[in-house]
Design an enzyme around this catalytic site. Structure first.
Site, PDB file in Angstrom:
ATOM      1  N   ASP A 178     149.560  45.843  22.273  1.00  0.00           N
ATOM      2  CA  ASP A 178     148.685  44.511  22.095  1.00  0.00           C
ATOM      3  C   ASP A 178     147.840  44.423  22.945  1.00  0.00           C
ATOM      4  O   ASP A 178     146.874  43.469  23.074  1.00  0.00           O
ATOM      5  CB  ASP A 178     149.818  43.306  22.288  1.00  0.00           C
ATOM      6  CG  ASP A 178     150.432  42.469  20.957  1.00  0.00           C
ATOM      7  OD1 ASP A 178     149.721  42.795  19.997  1.00  0.00           O
ATOM      8  OD2 ASP A 178     151.438  42.131  21.059  1.00  0.00           O
ATOM      9  N   GLN A 216     156.844  39.630  20.064  1.00  0.00           N
ATOM     10  CA  GLN A 216     156.014  38.455  19.273  1.00  0.00           C
ATOM     11  C   GLN A 216     156.149  37.238  19.839  1.00  0.00           C
ATOM     12  O   GLN A 216     157.071  36.673  20.568  1.00  0.00           O
ATOM     13  CB  GLN A 216     156.550  38.380  17.738  1.00  0.00           C
ATOM     14  CG  GLN A 216     155.754  37.274  16.893  1.00  0.00           C
ATOM     15  CD  GLN A 216     154.642  37.955  16.399  1.00  0.00           C
ATOM     16  OE1 GLN A 216     154.460  39.012  16.499  1.00  0.00           O
ATOM     17  NE2 GLN A 216     153.646  37.015  16.341  1.00  0.00           N
ATOM     18  N   LYS A 230     153.745  43.266  10.079  1.00  0.00           N
ATOM     19  CA  LYS A 230     153.597  44.374  11.007  1.00  0.00           C
ATOM     20  C   LYS A 230     154.502  45.590  10.613  1.00  0.00           C
ATOM     21  O   LYS A 230     154.063  46.736  10.664  1.00  0.00           O
ATOM     22  CB  LYS A 230     153.747  43.778  12.269  1.00  0.00           C
ATOM     23  CG  LYS A 230     152.625  42.891  13.074  1.00  0.00           C
ATOM     24  CD  LYS A 230     152.879  42.330  14.175  1.00  0.00           C
ATOM     25  CE  LYS A 230     151.883  41.182  14.669  1.00  0.00           C
ATOM     26  NZ  LYS A 230     152.079  40.459  15.909  1.00  0.00           N
TER      27      LYS A 230
HETATM   28  N1  GUN Z   1     151.398  35.858  18.219  1.00  0.00           N
HETATM   29  C1  GUN Z   1     150.149  35.457  17.821  1.00  0.00           C
HETATM   30  N2  GUN Z   1     149.376  36.518  17.650  1.00  0.00           N
HETATM   31  C2  GUN Z   1     149.849  37.511  18.350  1.00  0.00           C
HETATM   32  C3  GUN Z   1     149.848  38.900  18.711  1.00  0.00           C
HETATM   33  O1  GUN Z   1     148.538  39.313  18.321  1.00  0.00           O
HETATM   34  N3  GUN Z   1     150.643  39.588  19.226  1.00  0.00           N
HETATM   35  C4  GUN Z   1     151.855  39.220  19.743  1.00  0.00           C
HETATM   36  N4  GUN Z   1     152.796  40.012  20.192  1.00  0.00           N
HETATM   37  N5  GUN Z   1     152.212  38.000  19.184  1.00  0.00           N
HETATM   38  C5  GUN Z   1     151.253  36.890  18.673  1.00  0.00           C
END
Ligand code: GUN
Length: 281
Positions: A116, A93, A49
């Site tokens: 998100d 995350q 990311k």
């Molecule tokens: N863990 C697995 N997928 C995601 C996601 O799309 N966003 C976040 N913040 N954590 C994750």
């Protein structure tokens, strides 16, 4: 033989568009990423990311916290980031270490920075058809369908999995695009009865070999959201790709399918948040 949906190429296009638009802003879009603990998979996702942010000309601010972080410390950090003018989006995350209350953490993120789309306010707005942000993975899938001219209106859409991150919002977006949606899950008996009717089949379960060729309708679009490792340690989805590819009309590979699109849609959300934050939208 199915057309392979190239998530990597489409993600590059989406990111290039976001990068171009970001040039018009007074200030670079900024994403704060919170990573708690040392989960290796989470580390890989966060690095990805951050790389995407750099590629789009966005800033990323990483906050790496020890695995034993207390709830109150994490909440304090989120509170600080909520008020930080340089931060347009906040991403915690997941998964979090056991001692932390995920629900309370996600609730603490200011909805206008919740890129998100996990905050209950934003989930509610999504469900009533007035979204603040689109959830990244389901939005990425919708973008793929659009790019490849795969119609949703009036089609039978079957979603495997009912998670808050993928299954539920995926069903919502497909329904809002006028698809007829069936959501199947771990307690659904005779999964194949439903999947065989699907014009669009989205699998988001996380089980290697779940979707076999006999479960797929001839000419279906098969979208594999899962990211598993098979017995040889190779990345793979839920779908038996080799067996399903000759039967489907469209199929997404793993890797190189939905994954890159999830990240691209996150960049789009960060841009949206930044534009609003700067009064440009
Ligand atoms: N863990 C697995 N997928 C995601 C996601 O799309 N966003 C976040 N913040 N954590 C994750």
């Amino acid at each position: 033989m199915a057309t392979r949906i190239d998530g990597k190429a489409l993600a590059a296009k989406v990111k290039a568009r976001a990068a171009e638009e970001a040039k018009g802003l007074a200030r670079k879009p900024g994403l704060a990423v919170i990573l708690v603990g040392d989960d290796p998979a989470s580390r890989v996702y966060v690095t990805g990311k951050e790389k995407d942010c750099a590629e789009c000309g966005f800033l990323s601010f990483e906050h790496k916290l020890p695995a034993e972080t207390a709830q109150v410390e994490l909440l304090q950090l989120i509170e600080q980031l909520n008020g930080d003018e340089d931060v347009d989006g906040i991403l915690v995350q997941l998964p979090l270490p056991e001692q932390l209350n995920e629900e309370q953490v996600l609730n603490a993120i200011a909805p206008e920075k919740d890129v998100d789309c996990f905050h209950p306010f934003n989930v509610g707005r999504l469900v009533i058809g007035d979204p603040v942000f689109l959830p990244c993975t389901p939005a990425g899938v919708m973008e793929m369908l659009k790019e490849y001219d795969i119609p949703v209106q009036g089609k039978q859409c079957v979603v495997l999995g009912r998670s808050n991150i993928v299954g539920k919002p995926m069903g919502t977006l497909l329904m809002q695009a006028d698809g007829t949606v069936t959501t199947c899950h771990s307690r659904t008996p005779n999964l194949a009865k439903y999947t065989r009717e699907a014009d669009i089949l989205v699998s988001a379960v996380g089980r290697v070999g779940l979707v076999t060729a006999d479960m797929v309708k001839e000419g279906a679009a098969v979208i594999d959201v899962a990211m598993n490792r098979n017995a040889e340690g190779k990345l793979c989805g839920d779908v038996d790709f080799a067996a399903v590819e000759p039967k489907a009309a469209y199929i997404t590979p793993v890797p190189g399918g939905v994954g890159p699109m999830t990240r691209a849609m996150l960049m789009q959300n960060i841009l949206t948040a930044a534009k609003r934050h700067q009064g440009m939208d």
